[in-house]
Design a protein around this motif. Structure first.
Motif, PDB file in Angstrom:
ATOM      1  N   LEU A   1     -10.655 -11.640 -65.580  1.00  0.00           N
ATOM      2  CA  LEU A   1     -11.999 -11.641 -66.129  1.00  0.00           C
ATOM      3  C   LEU A   1     -12.644 -10.275 -65.950  1.00  0.00           C
ATOM      4  O   LEU A   1     -12.741  -9.772 -64.819  1.00  0.00           O
ATOM      5  CB  LEU A   1     -12.837 -12.723 -65.439  1.00  0.00           C
ATOM      6  CG  LEU A   1     -14.261 -12.926 -65.989  1.00  0.00           C
ATOM      7  CD1 LEU A   1     -14.190 -13.392 -67.430  1.00  0.00           C
ATOM      8  CD2 LEU A   1     -15.006 -13.930 -65.118  1.00  0.00           C
ATOM      9  N   ILE A   2     -13.064  -9.631 -67.030  1.00  0.00           N
ATOM     10  CA  ILE A   2     -13.703  -8.316 -66.928  1.00  0.00           C
ATOM     11  C   ILE A   2     -15.092  -8.311 -67.553  1.00  0.00           C
ATOM     12  O   ILE A   2     -15.810  -7.334 -67.415  1.00  0.00           O
ATOM     13  CB  ILE A   2     -12.834  -7.224 -67.587  1.00  0.00           C
ATOM     14  CG1 ILE A   2     -12.703  -7.460 -69.090  1.00  0.00           C
ATOM     15  CG2 ILE A   2     -11.479  -7.124 -66.931  1.00  0.00           C
ATOM     16  CD1 ILE A   2     -12.043  -6.305 -69.824  1.00  0.00           C
ATOM     17  N   PHE A   3     -15.483  -9.361 -68.250  1.00  0.00           N
ATOM     18  CA  PHE A   3     -16.793  -9.440 -68.890  1.00  0.00           C
ATOM     19  C   PHE A   3     -17.705 -10.349 -68.071  1.00  0.00           C
ATOM     20  O   PHE A   3     -17.331 -11.481 -67.734  1.00  0.00           O
ATOM     21  CB  PHE A   3     -16.667  -9.967 -70.319  1.00  0.00           C
ATOM     22  CG  PHE A   3     -15.771  -9.138 -71.195  1.00  0.00           C
ATOM     23  CD1 PHE A   3     -16.188  -7.919 -71.689  1.00  0.00           C
ATOM     24  CD2 PHE A   3     -14.492  -9.579 -71.513  1.00  0.00           C
ATOM     25  CE1 PHE A   3     -15.356  -7.149 -72.488  1.00  0.00           C
ATOM     26  CE2 PHE A   3     -13.657  -8.823 -72.315  1.00  0.00           C
ATOM     27  CZ  PHE A   3     -14.087  -7.600 -72.796  1.00  0.00           C
TER      28      PHE A   3
ATOM     29  N   VAL B   1     -25.008  -7.492 -63.927  1.00  0.00           N
ATOM     30  CA  VAL B   1     -24.414  -6.608 -62.928  1.00  0.00           C
ATOM     31  C   VAL B   1     -24.216  -7.350 -61.611  1.00  0.00           C
ATOM     32  O   VAL B   1     -23.204  -7.177 -60.923  1.00  0.00           O
ATOM     33  CB  VAL B   1     -25.296  -5.360 -62.728  1.00  0.00           C
ATOM     34  CG1 VAL B   1     -24.762  -4.486 -61.600  1.00  0.00           C
ATOM     35  CG2 VAL B   1     -25.375  -4.548 -64.013  1.00  0.00           C
ATOM     36  N   SER B   2     -25.205  -8.210 -61.245  1.00  0.00           N
ATOM     37  CA  SER B   2     -25.104  -8.936 -59.984  1.00  0.00           C
ATOM     38  C   SER B   2     -23.898  -9.874 -59.970  1.00  0.00           C
ATOM     39  O   SER B   2     -23.209  -9.997 -58.950  1.00  0.00           O
ATOM     40  CB  SER B   2     -26.387  -9.722 -59.724  1.00  0.00           C
ATOM     41  OG  SER B   2     -26.640 -10.630 -60.786  1.00  0.00           O
TER      42      SER B   2
ATOM     43  N   VAL C   1     -12.208  -2.133 -63.656  1.00  0.00           N
ATOM     44  CA  VAL C   1     -13.299  -1.890 -64.588  1.00  0.00           C
ATOM     45  C   VAL C   1     -13.881  -3.229 -65.016  1.00  0.00           C
ATOM     46  O   VAL C   1     -13.152  -4.094 -65.507  1.00  0.00           O
ATOM     47  CB  VAL C   1     -12.821  -1.097 -65.818  1.00  0.00           C
ATOM     48  CG1 VAL C   1     -13.964  -0.929 -66.814  1.00  0.00           C
ATOM     49  CG2 VAL C   1     -12.275   0.256 -65.413  1.00  0.00           C
ATOM     50  N   LEU C   2     -15.195  -3.405 -64.816  1.00  0.00           N
ATOM     51  CA  LEU C   2     -15.885  -4.628 -65.204  1.00  0.00           C
ATOM     52  C   LEU C   2     -17.030  -4.265 -66.132  1.00  0.00           C
ATOM     53  O   LEU C   2     -17.686  -3.226 -65.951  1.00  0.00           O
ATOM     54  CB  LEU C   2     -16.425  -5.373 -63.973  1.00  0.00           C
ATOM     55  CG  LEU C   2     -15.394  -5.992 -63.011  1.00  0.00           C
ATOM     56  CD1 LEU C   2     -14.776  -4.938 -62.106  1.00  0.00           C
ATOM     57  CD2 LEU C   2     -16.030  -7.074 -62.172  1.00  0.00           C
ATOM     58  N   LEU C   3     -17.278  -5.081 -67.127  1.00  0.00           N
ATOM     59  CA  LEU C   3     -18.331  -4.825 -68.106  1.00  0.00           C
ATOM     60  C   LEU C   3     -19.385  -5.920 -68.007  1.00  0.00           C
ATOM     61  O   LEU C   3     -19.060  -7.111 -68.051  1.00  0.00           O
ATOM     62  CB  LEU C   3     -17.771  -4.774 -69.525  1.00  0.00           C
ATOM     63  CG  LEU C   3     -16.987  -3.509 -69.898  1.00  0.00           C
ATOM     64  CD1 LEU C   3     -15.572  -3.552 -69.357  1.00  0.00           C
ATOM     65  CD2 LEU C   3     -16.953  -3.319 -71.412  1.00  0.00           C
ATOM     66  N   ALA C   4     -20.641  -5.506 -67.868  1.00  0.00           N
ATOM     67  CA  ALA C   4     -21.747  -6.449 -67.739  1.00  0.00           C
ATOM     68  C   ALA C   4     -22.689  -6.315 -68.929  1.00  0.00           C
ATOM     69  O   ALA C   4     -22.795  -5.252 -69.543  1.00  0.00           O
ATOM     70  CB  ALA C   4     -22.508  -6.197 -66.444  1.00  0.00           C
TER      71      ALA C   4
END
Length: 606
Positions: A578-580, A584-585, A554-557
């Motif tokens: 790192l998830i933040f 999006v790119s 899960v990644l948050l942009a």
């Protein structure tokens, strides 16, 4: 008219005949959860831990039952009944396998308001000699339990009515800060009400299994020293043996206890549901909010015919089941057997039990609720509006009553959310050309099929947090029968119009395909997440941990700095990868880089 009536009647009969045995079986399994786990009960693995937990639970139930009955302004023996009958009913209808229902401090305090108002105290102790003919108790004592039983009966009827109207899902209005503040304020009320007993004789606070033996020891000491007459020490008095014949509550006073009944119904259900949901989350099973309404409603209605005070689940007893390794509600049923032994054998020995000891049991039982003051720091760091709601709800509860504080907290939360929603940007178009699908090789495009990009277009608060979580789970679990053909990457565009979440990618609507070689990934575009509360942050963290356990990244942009800080503070994400990401790119680039690195590592190992 006659023909229409006949047709309507025949349609009803057709529906009745259409019912199959399978339909009846499914209904019974849904409404009697005990039928699900009881047939598959593993005696070899579960009986010993359930027996140990049941014994420990009974040891805690007895002093708490006596104490909470006194808190309800009724004779202590009725607390023993309240530790028996509601437990049996909930074991049959309840879904929380580790929930210990029975007497509860907050519902006892609420019912005491009605008891004190309708039956003025004729004596300060429970040894009045005016015999009513029921278990040797006085008429005054029977009038008091009659009022408490009426509160329990009407409160249970309200809960059953809420079940019929499917109002179990309406509990999303009861946010964690409101529940925490209300229970803490009510616990403060209870503690202050016990000061008169605590100051009668200084006794140390002892919790846990030693509490029951402590009660026996103090009773023997009080008897040997004759403290009741020598020092004027207030004691429990006569504890009758056995269980009286059932009797209907006083229906003529139901109209006078409506306020307390609503308080018992709402406060008891909210506190119990929170424990059931916590139990289900910890031990990986589900709980139906509406079924819990039925279970607790019947746990109040049926026991009211056996002179029981209002019941609910208690935090301390439920925590005891956790710590002692209970597996099912069999532990609670075993505790009922031991409580029957107390009612018929040990009860008369508690005559000389000092009232100050029961007061100490009450205060110790509320330790967990009083410790919720520590939540203030958490709310302050995550959302200061939730912090202000907590403080104001606590003040209202202390100044007025638990049900008033709960009502204020709900109204205040709704007003604030409506105000914030009016100022929030609730819908936006997201053009995914910024990504430009720059990984244009066929292998890369196939790799990115396992990436799902989801745009969050609404504030994430308690109103939509549950739906947000459910929608994400459905997206991840969805399997398509066949892969869709690839479109030209340069023509990829996504419009995010779903509420609260929307889904899109470079190939139209994307369904996650089974991926044996590569981890799936979800990118949450949080550019539309204009504000959030504590519940929203908790749901995001829960999603992250759940998906991580399913091997889904899960990644948050486009996260706001306040959201990043709140998640890092509340979820201890400092040690996580790192998830933040800023866009999006950049998130897709990180996924692509990580997968290339994994492939390179695999080739090097070969």
């Amino acid at each position: 008219m006659a023909g229409a009536k006949r047709r309507k009647k025949s349609a009803v009969w057709r529906k009745i005949h259409a019912l199959r045995c399978e339909d009846i079986k499914l209904w019974c399994l849904r409404r009697l959860p005990m039928l699900k786990w009881a047939p598959s009960y593993n005696l070899k693995e579960n009986l010993i831990p359930d027996t140990v937990s049941g014994m420990m639970l009974a040891i805690q139930q007895v002093p708490q039952g006596l104490a909470f009955a006194v808190l309800s302004s009724v004779h202590p023996v009725f607390g023993l009944y309240g530790s028996l009958f509601p437990v049996i009913i909930y074991a049959v209808f309840g879904m929380g396998r580790h929930v210990a229902t029975g007497t509860f401090a907050l519902t006892s305090l609420i019912s005491a308001n009605a008891v004190e108002r309708l039956v003025s105290p004729a004596s300060n102790n429970f040894t009045t000699s005016n015999n009513s003919g029921v278990l040797g108790l006085s008429e005054f004592e029977m009038q008091r339990i009659g009022v408490a039983a009426a509160v329990s009966f009407l409160g249970g009827i309200i809960q059953v009515a809420m079940f019929v109207l499917h109002l179990g899902s309406a509990t999303f209005l009861l946010t964690e800060p409101v529940i925490s503040a209300m229970t803490t304020g009510a616990a403060t009320h209870v503690v202050t009400s016990q000061v008169k007993y605590l100051l009668g004789m200084k006794m140390p606070y002892i919790s846990g299994p030693l509490g029951f033996f402590y009660i026996i020891a103090t009773s023997i000491g009080c008897y040997c020293a004759d403290m009741e007459y020598t020092y004027g020490l207030e004691v429990v008095g006569h504890i009758p043996e056995g269980i009286p014949a059932p009797k209907a509550p006083s229906l003529n006073i139901l109209s006078e206890v409506v306020t307390e009944a609503f308080g018992v119904a709402l406060v008891g259900y909210v506190a119990s549901l929170a424990l059931a949901q916590g139990s289900a989350k910890q031990f990986k099973y589900s709980v139906d909010d509406n079924q819990e309404l039925l279970a607790h409603g019947l746990s109040n209605v049926i026991p009211s015919f056996f002179f029981c005070i209002p019941s609910a689940a208690a935090m301390g007893r439920t925590a005891l089941l956790y710590s002692t390794g209970a597996k099912t509600q069999v532990a609670c049923l075993i505790s009922c057997i031991l409580i029957l032994v107390v009612i018929y054998v040990i009860g008369p020995m508690l005559y000389w039990l000092p009232m100050c000891v029961l007061a100490s049991v009450i205060v110790v039982g509320l330790k967990g609720m009083l410790m919720q003051f520590r939540d203030l720091k958490k709310y302050w760091n995550v959302d200061k509006i939730d912090w202000s709601i907590w403080v104001s709800t606590y003040v209202f509860t202390v100044c007025f009553a638990a049900n008033v504080g709960l009502l204020y907290g709900v109204v205040c939360t709704i007003v604030i959310v409506i105000f914030r929603f009016q100022r929030a940007k609730t819908l936006s178009l997201k053009n995914m050309k910024e990504v430009e699908c720059k990984f244009k090789t066929e292998a890369d495009c196939e790799s990115l099929q396992q990436v799902k990009i989801i745009s969050v277009n609404n504030p994430l608060v308690f109103l939509n947090a549950k739906k947000f979580h459910n929608d994400l789970i459905k997206i991840i679990q969805k399997d398509s029968a066949s892969t869709q053909p690839h479109d030209d990457p340069n023509k990829c565009e996504q419009n995010t119009l779903l509420n609260p979440v929307s889904n899109g990618n470079c190939h139209g609507e994307l369904s996650l395909q089974p991926c044996p070689n590569e981890r799936c990934a979800v990118i949450l575009d949080c550019s539309g997440l204009t504000f959030f509360d504590y519940t929203g942050v908790s749901v995001l963290l829960q999603i992250y941990m759940d998906f991580k356990n399913r091997s889904i990244d899960v990644l948050l942009a486009h996260c706001k700095e306040s959201l990043v800080k709140a998640m890092q503070y509340n979820g201890n994400l400092g040690s996580e990868n790192l998830i933040f990401f800023e866009s999006v790119s950049s998130a897709i680039g990180a996924i692509h880089l990580n997968r290339n690195f994994s492939k390179l590592s695999d080739h090097s190992e070969v």
